[in-house]
Design a protein around this motif. Structure first.
Motif, PDB file in Angstrom:
ATOM      1  N   MET A  37       0.833  -1.197   0.000  1.00 55.48           N
ATOM      2  CA  MET A  37       0.000   0.000   0.000  1.00 55.48           C
ATOM      3  C   MET A  37       0.874   1.256   0.000  1.00 55.48           C
ATOM      4  N   PHE A  38       1.979   1.225   0.733  1.00 57.02           N
ATOM      5  CA  PHE A  38       2.889   2.372   0.767  1.00 57.02           C
ATOM      6  C   PHE A  38       3.449   2.646  -0.623  1.00 57.02           C
ATOM      7  N   VAL A  39       3.906   1.600  -1.307  1.00 52.06           N
ATOM      8  CA  VAL A  39       4.459   1.771  -2.656  1.00 52.06           C
ATOM      9  C   VAL A  39       3.400   2.317  -3.602  1.00 52.06           C
ATOM     10  N   ARG A  40       2.175   1.818  -3.475  1.00 56.04           N
ATOM     11  CA  ARG A  40       1.104   2.297  -4.358  1.00 56.04           C
ATOM     12  C   ARG A  40       0.773   3.753  -4.095  1.00 56.04           C
ATOM     13  N   MET A  41       0.767   4.166  -2.837  1.00 55.53           N
ATOM     14  CA  MET A  41       0.423   5.541  -2.489  1.00 55.53           C
ATOM     15  C   MET A  41       1.473   6.541  -2.969  1.00 55.53           C
ATOM     16  N   PHE A  42       2.734   6.131  -2.979  1.00 50.34           N
ATOM     17  CA  PHE A  42       3.813   7.075  -3.289  1.00 50.34           C
ATOM     18  C   PHE A  42       4.589   6.668  -4.545  1.00 50.34           C
ATOM     19  N   ALA A  43       3.891   6.040  -5.473  1.00 45.38           N
ATOM     20  CA  ALA A  43       4.533   5.677  -6.733  1.00 45.38           C
ATOM     21  C   ALA A  43       5.102   6.924  -7.399  1.00 45.38           C
ATOM     22  N   PRO A  44       6.292   6.840  -7.992  1.00 49.04           N
ATOM     23  CA  PRO A  44       6.931   8.032  -8.575  1.00 49.04           C
ATOM     24  C   PRO A  44       6.054   8.782  -9.564  1.00 49.04           C
ATOM     25  N   GLU A  45       5.239   8.066 -10.352  1.00 44.21           N
ATOM     26  CA  GLU A  45       4.417   8.751 -11.352  1.00 44.21           C
ATOM     27  C   GLU A  45       3.278   9.547 -10.729  1.00 44.21           C
ATOM     28  N   LEU A  46       2.981   9.308  -9.437  1.00 39.73           N
ATOM     29  CA  LEU A  46       1.906  10.036  -8.770  1.00 39.73           C
ATOM     30  C   LEU A  46       2.412  11.227  -7.979  1.00 39.73           C
ATOM     31  N   SER A  47       3.680  11.279  -7.696  1.00 38.55           N
ATOM     32  CA  SER A  47       4.239  12.331  -6.854  1.00 38.55           C
ATOM     33  C   SER A  47       4.509  13.580  -7.681  1.00 38.55           C
ATOM     34  N   VAL A  48       4.125  14.737  -7.127  1.00 42.99           N
ATOM     35  CA  VAL A  48       4.357  16.016  -7.801  1.00 42.99           C
ATOM     36  C   VAL A  48       5.337  16.890  -7.039  1.00 42.99           C
ATOM     37  N   VAL A  49       5.618  16.515  -5.778  1.00 43.14           N
ATOM     38  CA  VAL A  49       6.540  17.291  -4.944  1.00 43.14           C
ATOM     39  C   VAL A  49       7.737  16.419  -4.611  1.00 43.14           C
ATOM     40  N   SER A  50       8.936  16.850  -4.992  1.00 38.02           N
ATOM     41  CA  SER A  50      10.198  16.142  -4.740  1.00 38.02           C
ATOM     42  C   SER A  50      10.053  14.635  -4.965  1.00 38.02           C
ATOM     43  N   PRO A  51       9.788  14.201  -6.209  1.00 35.41           N
ATOM     44  CA  PRO A  51       9.574  12.771  -6.471  1.00 35.41           C
ATOM     45  C   PRO A  51      10.809  11.937  -6.170  1.00 35.41           C
ATOM     46  N   LEU A  52      10.575  10.736  -5.644  1.00 36.69           N
ATOM     47  CA  LEU A  52      11.635   9.782  -5.370  1.00 36.69           C
ATOM     48  C   LEU A  52      11.562   8.672  -6.401  1.00 36.69           C
ATOM     49  N   ASP A  53      12.693   8.011  -6.645  1.00 41.73           N
ATOM     50  CA  ASP A  53      12.660   6.892  -7.581  1.00 41.73           C
ATOM     51  C   ASP A  53      12.093   5.665  -6.877  1.00 41.73           C
ATOM     52  N   ILE A  54      11.819   4.633  -7.640  1.00 43.40           N
ATOM     53  CA  ILE A  54      11.129   3.461  -7.118  1.00 43.40           C
ATOM     54  C   ILE A  54      11.953   2.741  -6.059  1.00 43.40           C
ATOM     55  N   GLU A  55      13.259   2.738  -6.180  1.00 38.03           N
ATOM     56  CA  GLU A  55      14.087   2.066  -5.185  1.00 38.03           C
ATOM     57  C   GLU A  55      14.009   2.786  -3.842  1.00 38.03           C
ATOM     58  N   GLN A  56      14.008   4.101  -3.854  1.00 39.46           N
ATOM     59  CA  GLN A  56      13.885   4.860  -2.616  1.00 39.46           C
ATOM     60  C   GLN A  56      12.520   4.623  -1.976  1.00 39.46           C
ATOM     61  N   ILE A  57      11.490   4.564  -2.807  1.00 42.89           N
ATOM     62  CA  ILE A  57      10.145   4.303  -2.293  1.00 42.89           C
ATOM     63  C   ILE A  57      10.079   2.923  -1.648  1.00 42.89           C
ATOM     64  N   GLN A  58      10.682   1.940  -2.269  1.00 45.38           N
ATOM     65  CA  GLN A  58      10.660   0.588  -1.715  1.00 45.38           C
ATOM     66  C   GLN A  58      11.434   0.492  -0.412  1.00 45.38           C
ATOM     67  N   ASP A  59      12.545   1.234  -0.286  1.00 46.25           N
ATOM     68  CA  ASP A  59      13.297   1.251   0.976  1.00 46.25           C
ATOM     69  C   ASP A  59      12.452   1.860   2.092  1.00 46.25           C
ATOM     70  N   LEU A  60      11.770   2.957   1.779  1.00 44.79           N
ATOM     71  CA  LEU A  60      10.898   3.584   2.776  1.00 44.79           C
ATOM     72  C   LEU A  60       9.727   2.661   3.119  1.00 44.79           C
ATOM     73  N   ALA A  61       9.251   1.906   2.133  1.00 40.19           N
ATOM     74  CA  ALA A  61       8.145   0.983   2.381  1.00 40.19           C
ATOM     75  C   ALA A  61       8.547  -0.109   3.359  1.00 40.19           C
ATOM     76  N   LEU A  62       9.786  -0.601   3.250  1.00 40.63           N
ATOM     77  CA  LEU A  62      10.266  -1.611   4.207  1.00 40.63           C
ATOM     78  C   LEU A  62      10.322  -1.050   5.618  1.00 40.63           C
ATOM     79  N   GLN A  63      10.841   0.169   5.775  1.00 43.97           N
ATOM     80  CA  GLN A  63      10.872   0.801   7.094  1.00 43.97           C
ATOM     81  C   GLN A  63       9.458   0.995   7.636  1.00 43.97           C
TER      82      GLN A  63
END
Length: 475
Positions: free
Chosen positions: A389-415
């Motif tokens: 759910m975290f990855v889906r909510m913050f997918a790079p294509e949906l972010s408009v403010v300081s977008p992160l790449d998918i690897e960064q999103i996945q690292d944050l999702a694990l935390q």
């Protein structure tokens, strides 16, 4: 002004009388012209026009009107304007319109009674009959102005084939629209007919979080059932062509959302029926008879239909208060529900989905194979699903403010997922948390720990049940 008055003063009294006489005859002449035109049109319609009339409550009516509106001329000048109210506000439209925090947009829909147009070389007229029933729809906040009135299609000639070709075109157009939206039907406020409640964008199945293996089995089962070969196999063996599912689990785990997602996945309309609001078994049977095949029927809160089979054999007064309290939850009975599911009056070709928060209250006759072919448990969210759910909510294509790449999103999702206790929070609770942190994935990951502690401290209050004084007295 003075010159005009002087000219009128010089007017002969006989001329003035003639003008007055003509003015008096004009209304009668207009009525005569109107009557002549209607009579001539009736005569032309009888001998020179072919026509097809589509009832207002039929789904085909909405499909034809949608096609006509989509192909209307751009210079259309007559509209109906209404304040746009979301689905969650339709329970109390007056209260919704009084909200001043946001200015609600205006929804404009073309207003028309009849229209002429060309289709495949044929000159066709579409006319809508605005009656009291259609007028009552206009006061329904969920009504979007499309369909609802009886619709008559007419063309010159003695063959209705051009009209049937138009209807086929409208159906194909509607089928293409189902690639993007799900039409949800419910009974109108008078309980007279099924009406489109709202149109929802298709929700992907991956947005409903529960056991992945169960999800795959469910989708495969429905896909096999809808296969035309399956229907032929059922019919060749004289087996009833029906399929039933029970979605159960705590509130907020996505039972209704899953039903909507399945309707979008397979391109089906969804007919929503809340069991506590059904007035009687006769109403329940009538509602089922009007539902077309090839759709999903959603029976929510099925535990409201409750029968105490031991009441007759128990001592007088035993469990009397509890039984009355439960049986009063719905006017329709268990036998009435079983009859529409697989009795003599049941229809075939539909998918019936029943939902409940309390599966332990369901009668064994209701959930036996043939009525419920597959049980699907939707429980509290797991750490794995929380990360998804975290990855889906913050997918790079949906972010408009300081977008992160998918690897960064996945690292944050694990935390993030490590802070979510297993089988503790519902998906809707977690979604509520995400709504507060949609602008920053890093902020969501850093704030989850404090949110979890806060929510866990509330759980102790949820363990207590408030019992009304009258029930406590009966017990």
């Amino acid at each position: 002004m003075r010159a005009v008055l002087m000219r009128w003063s010089e007017l002969d009294i006989t001329h003035a009388g003639s003008i007055i006489a003509i003015a008096g005859i004009a209304p009668s002449a207009w009525q005569f012209v109107r009557g002549t035109w209607h009579e001539a049109y009736r005569w032309i319609r009888q001998f020179f026009l072919a026509s097809v009339t589509i009832p207002g409550g039929d789904p085909l009516n909405r499909q034809v009107v949608q096609w006509i509106l989509a192909h209307r001329p751009r210079h259309h000048r007559t509209f109906t304007g209404r304040s746009e109210v979301s689905a969650r506000d339709t329970a109390d439209r007056a209260a919704a319109l009084k909200k001043t925090a946001t200015r609600r947009p205006v929804q404009y829909s073309p207003h028309w009674g009849s229209r002429w147009f060309w289709h495949c070389g044929s000159f066709i007229m579409a006319s809508r009959a605005v009656d009291g029933f259609a007028a009552s729809l206009s006061h329904n906040p969920a009504y979007d102005g499309v369909g609802g009135e009886d619709l008559t299609l007419s063309c010159f000639g003695r063959s209705a084939e051009p009209l049937m070709a138009l209807i086929d075109t409208c159906r194909e157009f509607a089928d293409r629209q189902t690639q993007f939206f799900v039409i949800i039907y419910s009974r109108d406020r008078y309980g007279l007919s099924w009406q489109p409640k709202y149109r929802k964008p298709i929700r992907r199945l991956e947005t409903v979080h529960f056991d992945d293996e169960t999800k795959r089995e469910l989708v495969a089962d429905i896909k096999q059932y809808l296969d035309p070969r399956t229907q032929r196999l059922y019919q060749s063996r004289s087996m009833p062509y029906r399929r039933g599912y029970l979605f159960y689990g705590p509130p907020g785990t996505g039972k209704t959302s899953l039903s909507t997602a399945l309707a979008g996945e397979f391109g089906l309309d969804l007919y929503e029926m809340k069991i506590p609001s059904v007035a009687s078994d006769a109403d329940l049977e009538q509602m089922f008879q009007e539902i077309p095949p090839q759709c999903i029927v959603l029976l929510e809160d099925i535990d409201a239909v409750w029968v105490d089979r031991s009441a007759s054999s128990s001592t007088p007064g035993a469990n009397h208060g509890v039984a009355n309290d439960r049986s009063a939850a719905a006017a329709c009975t268990l036998s009435g529900l079983l009859n529409v599911l697989d009795g003599v009056g049941s229809q075939e070709g539909r998918i019936v989905i029943m939902t409940t928060n309390k599966p332990e209250l369901l009668d064994a006759a209701l959930v036996r194979p043939g009525r419920v072919d597959m049980n699907v448990f939707l429980g509290n969210i797991s750490q794995r699903s929380a990360g998804q759910m975290f990855v889906r909510m913050f997918a790079p294509e949906l972010s408009v403010v300081s977008p992160l790449d998918i690897e960064q999103i996945q690292d944050l999702a694990l935390q993030f997922a490590k802070e979510i206790p297993e089988d503790t929070f519902t998906p809707s609770q977690l979604q509520g948390f995400f709504q507060l942190h949609l602008n920053s994935a890093a902020d969501a990951a850093s704030s989850i720990c404090s949110w979890v502690e806060k929510e866990l401290s509330k759980n102790s209050d949820r363990d207590f049940e408030v019992v009304p004084s009258e029930r406590k007295a009966v017990q």
